[in-house]
Design an enzyme around this catalytic site. Structure first.
Site, PDB file in Angstrom:
ATOM      1  N   ARG A  96     -35.216 -23.994  15.443  1.00 12.87           N
ATOM      2  CA  ARG A  96     -35.032 -22.533  15.507  1.00 12.87           C
ATOM      3  C   ARG A  96     -34.941 -22.049  16.964  1.00 12.87           C
ATOM      4  O   ARG A  96     -34.313 -21.032  17.242  1.00 12.87           O
ATOM      5  CB  ARG A  96     -36.141 -21.813  14.747  1.00 12.87           C
ATOM      6  CG  ARG A  96     -36.218 -22.266  13.282  1.00 12.87           C
ATOM      7  CD  ARG A  96     -36.465 -21.171  12.300  1.00 12.87           C
ATOM      8  NE  ARG A  96     -36.534 -21.715  10.956  1.00 12.87           N
ATOM      9  CZ  ARG A  96     -35.477 -21.906  10.154  1.00 12.87           C
ATOM     10  NH1 ARG A  96     -34.271 -21.555  10.548  1.00 12.87           N
ATOM     11  NH2 ARG A  96     -35.615 -22.432   8.954  1.00 12.87           N
TER      12      ARG A  96
ATOM     13  N   ARG B 128     -49.653 -30.495  13.443  1.00 13.61           N
ATOM     14  CA  ARG B 128     -49.784 -29.183  12.777  1.00 13.61           C
ATOM     15  C   ARG B 128     -51.016 -29.152  11.866  1.00 13.61           C
ATOM     16  O   ARG B 128     -51.424 -30.176  11.325  1.00 13.61           O
ATOM     17  CB  ARG B 128     -48.491 -28.877  12.017  1.00 13.61           C
ATOM     18  CG  ARG B 128     -47.333 -28.739  13.000  1.00 13.61           C
ATOM     19  CD  ARG B 128     -46.039 -28.422  12.326  1.00 13.61           C
ATOM     20  NE  ARG B 128     -46.074 -27.119  11.688  1.00 13.61           N
ATOM     21  CZ  ARG B 128     -45.093 -26.657  10.928  1.00 13.61           C
ATOM     22  NH1 ARG B 128     -44.013 -27.399  10.730  1.00 13.61           N
ATOM     23  NH2 ARG B 128     -45.172 -25.466  10.386  1.00 13.61           N
TER      24      ARG B 128
ATOM     25  N   ARG C 211     -44.220 -21.343  19.119  1.00 12.39           N
ATOM     26  CA  ARG C 211     -43.020 -20.515  19.310  1.00 12.39           C
ATOM     27  C   ARG C 211     -43.280 -19.279  20.167  1.00 12.39           C
ATOM     28  O   ARG C 211     -42.331 -18.674  20.667  1.00 12.39           O
ATOM     29  CB  ARG C 211     -42.409 -20.133  17.948  1.00 12.39           C
ATOM     30  CG  ARG C 211     -41.750 -21.324  17.276  1.00 12.39           C
ATOM     31  CD  ARG C 211     -41.108 -20.990  15.947  1.00 12.39           C
ATOM     32  NE  ARG C 211     -40.415 -22.162  15.421  1.00 12.39           N
ATOM     33  CZ  ARG C 211     -40.049 -22.308  14.153  1.00 12.39           C
ATOM     34  NH1 ARG C 211     -40.306 -21.355  13.274  1.00 12.39           N
ATOM     35  NH2 ARG C 211     -39.420 -23.399  13.764  1.00 12.39           N
TER      36      ARG C 211
ATOM     37  N   LYS D  30     -46.116 -23.466  14.354  1.00 12.62           N
ATOM     38  CA  LYS D  30     -44.876 -23.882  13.680  1.00 12.62           C
ATOM     39  C   LYS D  30     -44.402 -25.202  14.290  1.00 12.62           C
ATOM     40  O   LYS D  30     -45.180 -25.903  14.921  1.00 12.62           O
ATOM     41  CB  LYS D  30     -43.822 -22.775  13.802  1.00 12.62           C
ATOM     42  CG  LYS D  30     -44.201 -21.500  13.054  1.00 12.62           C
ATOM     43  CD  LYS D  30     -44.211 -21.741  11.568  1.00 12.62           C
ATOM     44  CE  LYS D  30     -44.674 -20.520  10.793  1.00 12.62           C
ATOM     45  NZ  LYS D  30     -44.869 -20.819   9.374  1.00 12.62           N
TER      46      LYS D  30
ATOM     47  N   ASP E  20     -40.007 -16.943  10.225  1.00  9.42           N
ATOM     48  CA  ASP E  20     -39.134 -17.935  10.884  1.00  9.42           C
ATOM     49  C   ASP E  20     -38.043 -17.266  11.722  1.00  9.42           C
ATOM     50  O   ASP E  20     -37.371 -17.931  12.515  1.00  9.42           O
ATOM     51  CB  ASP E  20     -38.488 -18.857   9.845  1.00  9.42           C
ATOM     52  CG  ASP E  20     -39.523 -19.747   9.165  1.00  9.42           C
ATOM     53  OD1 ASP E  20     -40.614 -19.940   9.734  1.00  9.42           O
ATOM     54  OD2 ASP E  20     -39.246 -20.247   8.064  1.00  9.42           O
TER      55      ASP E  20
ATOM     56  N   ARG F 294     -38.133 -27.180  -3.030  1.00  7.85           N
ATOM     57  CA  ARG F 294     -38.786 -26.939  -4.325  1.00  7.85           C
ATOM     58  C   ARG F 294     -37.954 -27.477  -5.481  1.00  7.85           C
ATOM     59  O   ARG F 294     -38.491 -27.936  -6.491  1.00  7.85           O
ATOM     60  CB  ARG F 294     -39.065 -25.436  -4.487  1.00  7.85           C
ATOM     61  CG  ARG F 294     -40.218 -24.984  -3.562  1.00  7.85           C
ATOM     62  CD  ARG F 294     -40.083 -23.535  -3.177  1.00  7.85           C
ATOM     63  NE  ARG F 294     -41.248 -22.998  -2.486  1.00  7.85           N
ATOM     64  CZ  ARG F 294     -41.464 -23.091  -1.159  1.00  7.85           C
ATOM     65  NH1 ARG F 294     -40.609 -23.715  -0.383  1.00  7.85           N
ATOM     66  NH2 ARG F 294     -42.539 -22.539  -0.617  1.00  7.85           N
TER      67      ARG F 294
ATOM     68  N   GLY G  82     -43.033 -29.519   7.598  1.00  7.50           N
ATOM     69  CA  GLY G  82     -44.316 -28.964   7.148  1.00  7.50           C
ATOM     70  C   GLY G  82     -44.263 -28.637   5.664  1.00  7.50           C
ATOM     71  O   GLY G  82     -45.259 -28.805   4.941  1.00  7.50           O
TER      72      GLY G  82
HETATM   73  C1  S3P Z   1     -42.087 -22.190   4.172  1.00  4.20           C
HETATM   74  C2  S3P Z   1     -43.101 -21.325   4.487  1.00  4.20           C
HETATM   75  C3  S3P Z   1     -43.351 -20.842   5.848  1.00  4.20           C
HETATM   76  C4  S3P Z   1     -42.158 -21.033   6.758  1.00  4.20           C
HETATM   77  C5  S3P Z   1     -41.576 -22.413   6.608  1.00  4.20           C
HETATM   78  C6  S3P Z   1     -41.126 -22.662   5.185  1.00  4.20           C
HETATM   79  C7  S3P Z   1     -41.943 -22.645   2.772  1.00  4.20           C
HETATM   80  O1  S3P Z   1     -44.449 -21.548   6.403  1.00  4.20           O
HETATM   81  O2  S3P Z   1     -42.514 -20.800   8.096  1.00  4.20           O
HETATM   82  O3  S3P Z   1     -40.464 -22.579   7.466  1.00  4.20           O
HETATM   83  O4  S3P Z   1     -40.877 -23.197   2.422  1.00  4.20           O
HETATM   84  O5  S3P Z   1     -42.874 -22.449   2.002  1.00  4.20           O
HETATM   85  P1  S3P Z   1     -45.986 -21.095   6.154  1.00  4.20           P
HETATM   86  O6  S3P Z   1     -46.253 -21.167   4.726  1.00  4.20           O
HETATM   87  O7  S3P Z   1     -46.792 -22.079   6.945  1.00  4.20           O
HETATM   88  O8  S3P Z   1     -46.074 -19.716   6.718  1.00  4.20           O
END
Ligand code: S3P
Length: 446
Positions: free
Chosen positions: A399, A120, A351, A347, A320, A25, A92
């Site tokens: 992980r 995904r 998992r 994920k 996570d 971010r 992701g």
């Molecule tokens: C994340 C949100 C989560 C998490 C990922 C990081 C983020 O995913 O599992 O490792 O930085 O916003 P989801 O929003 O798909 O739950």
């Protein structure tokens, strides 16, 4: 291949790398702000480097000197069309968050990642972005990346997300920076709120109440124009990386570990309450706030754990960490039930399947379900360990590699981690840090 030997004691103090979510971010908002943002504690893991590369490809200068990352932001309208495809690697977070930004740009982009990323689900962002007026398509028409995004005029939306996902919520809030009306996202349970905190810190008009987050766009008539302003950011240590050492400190006998400077934002810190419910001796020291995020040092001592039930609204706050929590439950007295965690299936790997397959290989009593696991723990008795060493395949999921490296510390015999380099995604120094805590190893003993 990495071989993990059983150990009898862990001791020491460490700092884990910067928070992965916050690092992504910081690059995104720093790029969209006016002026130079300086970021300390940035995670130099492969996922966050993917985000940096995407913004460099769109004309943003980003420089790294020592521990400081300088981002020369060009404002909300400062990105330029990239040459070629944006490579999002395994990330992701990069994919879903950047899609929100790209949906509001006056150019077309294509995003693609590795095999795991490209399988995904992306419909979860494509549907609401399309409702906002974005042109976004899955090139293989399977609801996954590669994605083609043609920037367009975006409208406000009042969106009830079917999943508690910070990535979906953040995608829409970032798209909201380019919308002509408010963007409100309501979630079934509250997910991590780093985007909201950071948008606020950069000067955006963002309002949060419980499970609702609303951004009032700069171009929305009533509040008038605003910019995002560059700033200094101090990124705390990642509680998701700390989780492996929390588990290790609890299950390896005679251990005492201090992890300094960890983010303990309550939308991320579910693992701490679960550990306490399981009887863990965990203390938070030196609590403070840095760059709008709560931070503490965490002191962990080996503990006798008992089973628990993990379900409902707490799930997004430890999503996570569930692989390592499931592993830890093998060392607790009695049954641990984890439910409402369907998201684990989509994920970096499935998992639920991969954790239960590997735990079974180590002799654990675990039953997978559609939305979690039931684990019947076998608290170690003197002379016998709850798990036995095994060969672990991680499906290149960072992980999973770290979870089973910790399991191997408390297993009888050697544990072989097949693809250990995947830890580079979020914790390149993981194995070195782990070695530094080992006081008494059984390596080389008969
Ligand atoms: C994340 C949100 C989560 C998490 C990922 C990081 C983020 O995913 O599992 O490792 O930085 O916003 P989801 O929003 O798909 O739950």
């Amino acid at each position: 291949m990495k071989v993990i030997y059983p150990v009898n004691k862990l001791q020491g103090s460490l700092r884990v790398p910067g928070d992965k979510s916050i690092s992504h971010r910081a690059v995104m908002l720093g790029s969209l702000a006016e002026g130079t943002s300086r970021v300390r504690g940035f995670l130099k893991g492969a996922d966050c480097l993917s985000t940096i590369n995407c913004f460099r490809q769109m004309g943003i200068r980003i420089e790294e000197k020592g521990d400081v990352l300088s981002i020369y932001g060009k404002g909300l309208k400062g990105l330029t069309a990239p040459e070629g495809i944006l490579d999002v690697g395994n990330s992701g977070t990069t994919t879903r968050l950047i899609s929100g930004i790209l949906a509001g740009q006056p150019f077309e982009t294509t995003l693609s990642g590795d095999q795991s990323l490209n399988s995904r689900p992306m419909k979860r962002i494509m549907d609401p972005l399309t409702q906002m007026g974005a042109h976004i398509s899955s090139l293989k028409e399977n609801g996954c990346a590669p994605l083609r995004i043609r920037g367009h005029r975006l409208h406000g939306i009042d969106y009830r997300s079917p999943v508690a996902s910070a990535q979906v919520k953040s995608c829409l809030l970032l798209a909201g920076l380019y919308a002509d009306g408010p963007v409100k996202v309501t979630e079934p349970a509250r997910s991590r709120d780093h985007t909201e905190r950071m948008l606020k810190a950069f000067g955006a008009d963002i309002r949060c109440h419980g499970k609702e987050s609303t951004i009032i766009p700069p171009a929305y008539g009533r509040t008038g124009d605003y910019h995002l302003h560059a700033r200094e950011i101090m990124i705390p240590g990642d509680i998701s990386s700390a989780a492996y050492f929390i588990a290790a400190g609890l299950i390896v006998p005679d251990s005492c570990i201090e992890i300094r400077n960890v983010g303990i934002n309550d939308t991320r810190a579910g693992i701490l309450s679960v550990c306490r419910d399981m009887g863990a001796d965990i203390r938070l020291l030196n609590r403070r706030e840095e760059s709008g995020e709560p931070v503490a040092d965490i002191l962990i001592r080996s503990s006798r754990l008992h089973g628990t039930v993990i379900e409902g609204d707490i799930i997004p706050t430890l999503i996570d960490e569930l692989p390592v929590i499931a592993m830890m439950a093998c060392f607790a007295e009695g049954e641990t039930i984890i439910r409402d965690a369907h998201e684990l299936k989509v994920k970096e790997s499935d998992r639920i399947t991969i954790v239960s397959d590997n735990l079974k290989r180590m002799g654990a009593d675990v039953t997978p379900a559609e939305d979690g696991f039931i684990i019947r723990g076998k608290a170690s008795r003197s002379g016998s360990r709850a798990l036995k060493g095994a060969r672990i395949s991680c499906a290149n999921d960072h992980r999973i590699a770290m979870t089973f490296a910790i399991a191997g510390l408390c297993a009888d015999g050697e544990t072989l981690i097949e693809d250990p380099d995947c830890v580079d995604i979020s914790y390149p120094d993981f194995f070195r840090e782990l070695d530094g805590l080992i006081v008494d190893s059984e390596e080389g003993r008969d």
